[in-house]
Design a protein around this motif. Structure first.
Motif, mmCIF file in Angstrom:
data_model
loop_
_atom_site.group_PDB
_atom_site.id
_atom_site.type_symbol
_atom_site.label_atom_id
_atom_site.label_comp_id
_atom_site.label_asym_id
_atom_site.label_seq_id
_atom_site.Cartn_x
_atom_site.Cartn_y
_atom_site.Cartn_z
ATOM 1 N N LEU A 44 39.849 26.004 -13.630
ATOM 2 C CA LEU A 44 39.951 24.772 -12.849
ATOM 3 C C LEU A 44 38.559 24.186 -12.642
ATOM 4 O O LEU A 44 38.350 22.972 -12.806
ATOM 5 C CB LEU A 44 40.623 25.043 -11.501
ATOM 6 N N ILE A 45 37.599 25.037 -12.332
ATOM 7 C CA ILE A 45 36.208 24.591 -12.198
ATOM 8 C C ILE A 45 35.725 23.992 -13.519
ATOM 9 O O ILE A 45 35.082 22.938 -13.538
ATOM 10 C CB ILE A 45 35.310 25.766 -11.738
ATOM 11 N N GLN A 46 36.078 24.630 -14.632
ATOM 12 C CA GLN A 46 35.690 24.116 -15.947
ATOM 13 C C GLN A 46 36.291 22.729 -16.191
ATOM 14 O O GLN A 46 35.598 21.818 -16.663
ATOM 15 C CB GLN A 46 36.153 25.073 -17.047
ATOM 16 N N ALA A 47 37.564 22.566 -15.881
ATOM 17 C CA ALA A 47 38.227 21.272 -16.097
ATOM 18 C C ALA A 47 37.559 20.171 -15.279
ATOM 19 O O ALA A 47 37.355 19.057 -15.778
ATOM 20 C CB ALA A 47 39.708 21.376 -15.755
ATOM 21 N N ILE A 48 37.178 20.485 -14.055
ATOM 22 C CA ILE A 48 36.498 19.489 -13.214
ATOM 23 C C ILE A 48 35.088 19.244 -13.741
ATOM 24 O O ILE A 48 34.633 18.101 -13.812
ATOM 25 C CB ILE A 48 36.487 19.934 -11.736
ATOM 26 N N GLY A 49 34.396 20.303 -14.145
ATOM 27 C CA GLY A 49 33.053 20.142 -14.709
ATOM 28 C C GLY A 49 33.053 19.295 -15.968
ATOM 29 O O GLY A 49 32.131 18.506 -16.195
ATOM 30 N N ASP A 50 34.081 19.445 -16.781
ATOM 31 C CA ASP A 50 34.196 18.663 -18.014
ATOM 32 C C ASP A 50 34.668 17.237 -17.755
ATOM 33 O O ASP A 50 34.537 16.371 -18.625
ATOM 34 C CB ASP A 50 35.187 19.318 -18.981
ATOM 35 N N ASN A 51 35.250 16.993 -16.570
ATOM 36 C CA ASN A 51 35.858 15.693 -16.260
ATOM 37 C C ASN A 51 35.509 15.276 -14.839
ATOM 38 O O ASN A 51 36.392 14.977 -14.021
ATOM 39 C CB ASN A 51 37.386 15.780 -16.423
ATOM 40 N N ALA A 52 34.217 15.253 -14.535
ATOM 41 C CA ALA A 52 33.753 14.953 -13.175
ATOM 42 C C ALA A 52 34.327 13.631 -12.690
ATOM 43 O O ALA A 52 34.434 12.664 -13.447
ATOM 44 C CB ALA A 52 32.231 14.910 -13.149
ATOM 45 N N GLY A 53 34.703 13.623 -11.429
ATOM 46 C CA GLY A 53 35.233 12.408 -10.815
ATOM 47 C C GLY A 53 36.696 12.153 -11.110
ATOM 48 O O GLY A 53 37.245 11.131 -10.709
ATOM 49 N N VAL A 74 42.666 23.746 -5.852
ATOM 50 C CA VAL A 74 41.556 22.863 -5.473
ATOM 51 C C VAL A 74 41.217 23.068 -4.003
ATOM 52 O O VAL A 74 40.042 23.188 -3.639
ATOM 53 C CB VAL A 74 41.889 21.386 -5.777
ATOM 54 N N THR A 75 42.215 23.121 -3.153
ATOM 55 C CA THR A 75 41.982 23.316 -1.714
ATOM 56 C C THR A 75 41.273 24.642 -1.466
ATOM 57 O O THR A 75 40.299 24.705 -0.704
ATOM 58 C CB THR A 75 43.312 23.251 -0.938
ATOM 59 N N ILE A 83 34.132 23.186 -5.019
ATOM 60 C CA ILE A 83 34.624 21.854 -5.377
ATOM 61 C C ILE A 83 34.454 20.928 -4.184
ATOM 62 O O ILE A 83 34.678 21.319 -3.035
ATOM 63 C CB ILE A 83 36.118 21.911 -5.776
ATOM 64 N N ARG A 84 34.091 19.684 -4.481
ATOM 65 C CA ARG A 84 33.982 18.644 -3.457
ATOM 66 C C ARG A 84 35.106 17.635 -3.697
ATOM 67 O O ARG A 84 35.280 17.137 -4.809
ATOM 68 C CB ARG A 84 32.621 17.970 -3.552
ATOM 69 N N LYS A 85 35.877 17.378 -2.652
ATOM 70 C CA LYS A 85 36.946 16.382 -2.720
ATOM 71 C C LYS A 85 36.458 15.126 -2.006
ATOM 72 O O LYS A 85 35.965 15.217 -0.887
ATOM 73 C CB LYS A 85 38.206 16.919 -2.021
ATOM 74 N N ASP A 98 34.750 16.764 -7.786
ATOM 75 C CA ASP A 98 33.459 17.050 -8.392
ATOM 76 C C ASP A 98 33.072 18.478 -8.027
ATOM 77 O O ASP A 98 33.617 19.058 -7.081
ATOM 78 C CB ASP A 98 32.384 16.082 -7.885
ATOM 79 N N LEU A 99 32.113 19.006 -8.750
ATOM 80 C CA LEU A 99 31.619 20.352 -8.459
ATOM 81 C C LEU A 99 30.453 20.294 -7.480
ATOM 82 O O LEU A 99 29.637 19.379 -7.538
ATOM 83 C CB LEU A 99 31.160 21.034 -9.747
ATOM 84 N N THR A 100 30.390 21.281 -6.610
ATOM 85 C CA THR A 100 29.221 21.475 -5.751
ATOM 86 C C THR A 100 28.162 22.186 -6.587
ATOM 87 O O THR A 100 28.396 22.528 -7.754
ATOM 88 C CB THR A 100 29.588 22.349 -4.544
ATOM 89 N N ASP A 101 27.011 22.463 -6.003
ATOM 90 C CA ASP A 101 25.975 23.212 -6.716
ATOM 91 C C ASP A 101 26.491 24.591 -7.140
ATOM 92 O O ASP A 101 26.243 25.032 -8.267
ATOM 93 C CB ASP A 101 24.720 23.358 -5.862
ATOM 94 N N ALA A 102 27.209 25.259 -6.240
ATOM 95 C CA ALA A 102 27.773 26.577 -6.579
ATOM 96 C C ALA A 102 28.804 26.438 -7.701
ATOM 97 O O ALA A 102 28.850 27.267 -8.620
ATOM 98 C CB ALA A 102 28.403 27.225 -5.348
ATOM 99 N N GLY A 103 29.615 25.415 -7.641
ATOM 100 C CA GLY A 103 30.596 25.163 -8.692
ATOM 101 C C GLY A 103 29.925 24.890 -10.030
ATOM 102 O O GLY A 103 30.364 25.379 -11.073
ATOM 103 N N ARG A 104 28.836 24.135 -10.002
ATOM 104 C CA ARG A 104 28.085 23.830 -11.227
ATOM 105 C C ARG A 104 27.483 25.110 -11.813
ATOM 106 O O ARG A 104 27.516 25.318 -13.023
ATOM 107 C CB ARG A 104 26.998 22.797 -10.909
#
Length: 166
Positions: A44-53, A74-75, A83-85, A98-104
């Motif tokens: 899930l983190i990867q999908a958000i990282g690949d598709n920010a926003g 996500v929650t 993750i930042r919502k 989007d990802l936070t620094d830890a998520g990144r």
């Protein structure tokens, strides 16, 4: 032209892979952030990282999971700081991810692990031609389509059974 026996043999290999993926899915790992994440979480983190926003529906579609399953994960990951919502002024109903620094950091570490897996597959497989890759892609896409159809069929059957029981 493939016959049923050939497809059956390929399907057996695929099912062994799926069973091994199920085993891997149960084993959490540290992706460079000092906490354990399950594969479903890091993907899930990867999908958000690949598709920010992107919004929740887009991420659910990318992962092939329901919007409800994506929302739960996500929650959880937002509460854990990966993750930042956000909501935009133009659309306060929709949540963007989007990802936070830890998520990144977890995302980047995971990408390194995937690169290692891809290298190992190439080592085992050897040279593969573009027509072979195209054939594999067509085969896997066809499998995905059939599984989508089966899910739809089973969900219809489930609804009929639930209605019959009421």
């Amino acid at each position: 032209m493939a016959d049923i026996s050939t497809i059956s043999d390929l399907f057996k290999i695929w099912m062994r892979i799926v069973n091994k993926l199920d085993i891997l899915e149960s084993i959490p790992a540290d992706y460079g952030v000092g906490v354990l994440l399950h594969p479903s979480e890091i993907h899930l983190i990867q999908a958000i990282g690949d598709n920010a926003g992107s919004n929740l529906s887009t991420i659910a579609t990318i992962l092939g999971i329901t919007r409800g399953a994506a929302s739960q994960k996500v929650t959880q990951l937002a509460h854990r700081g990966f993750i930042r919502k956000t909501r935009r002024e133009s659309n306060e109903k929709e949540v963007f991810l989007d990802l936070t620094d830890a998520g990144r950091r977890a995302y980047e570490h995971h990408e390194e692990k995937h690169s290692d897996v891809y290298r190992r597959i190439i080592e085992h497989c050897g040279a593969v031609t573009q027509p072979e890759i195209d054939g594999i892609r067509r085969f896997l896409s066809s499998m995905e389509l059939v599984f989508d159809e089966r899910i739809t069929e089973k969900m219809k059957g489930k609804k009929l059974t639930a209605q019959d029981n009421s």
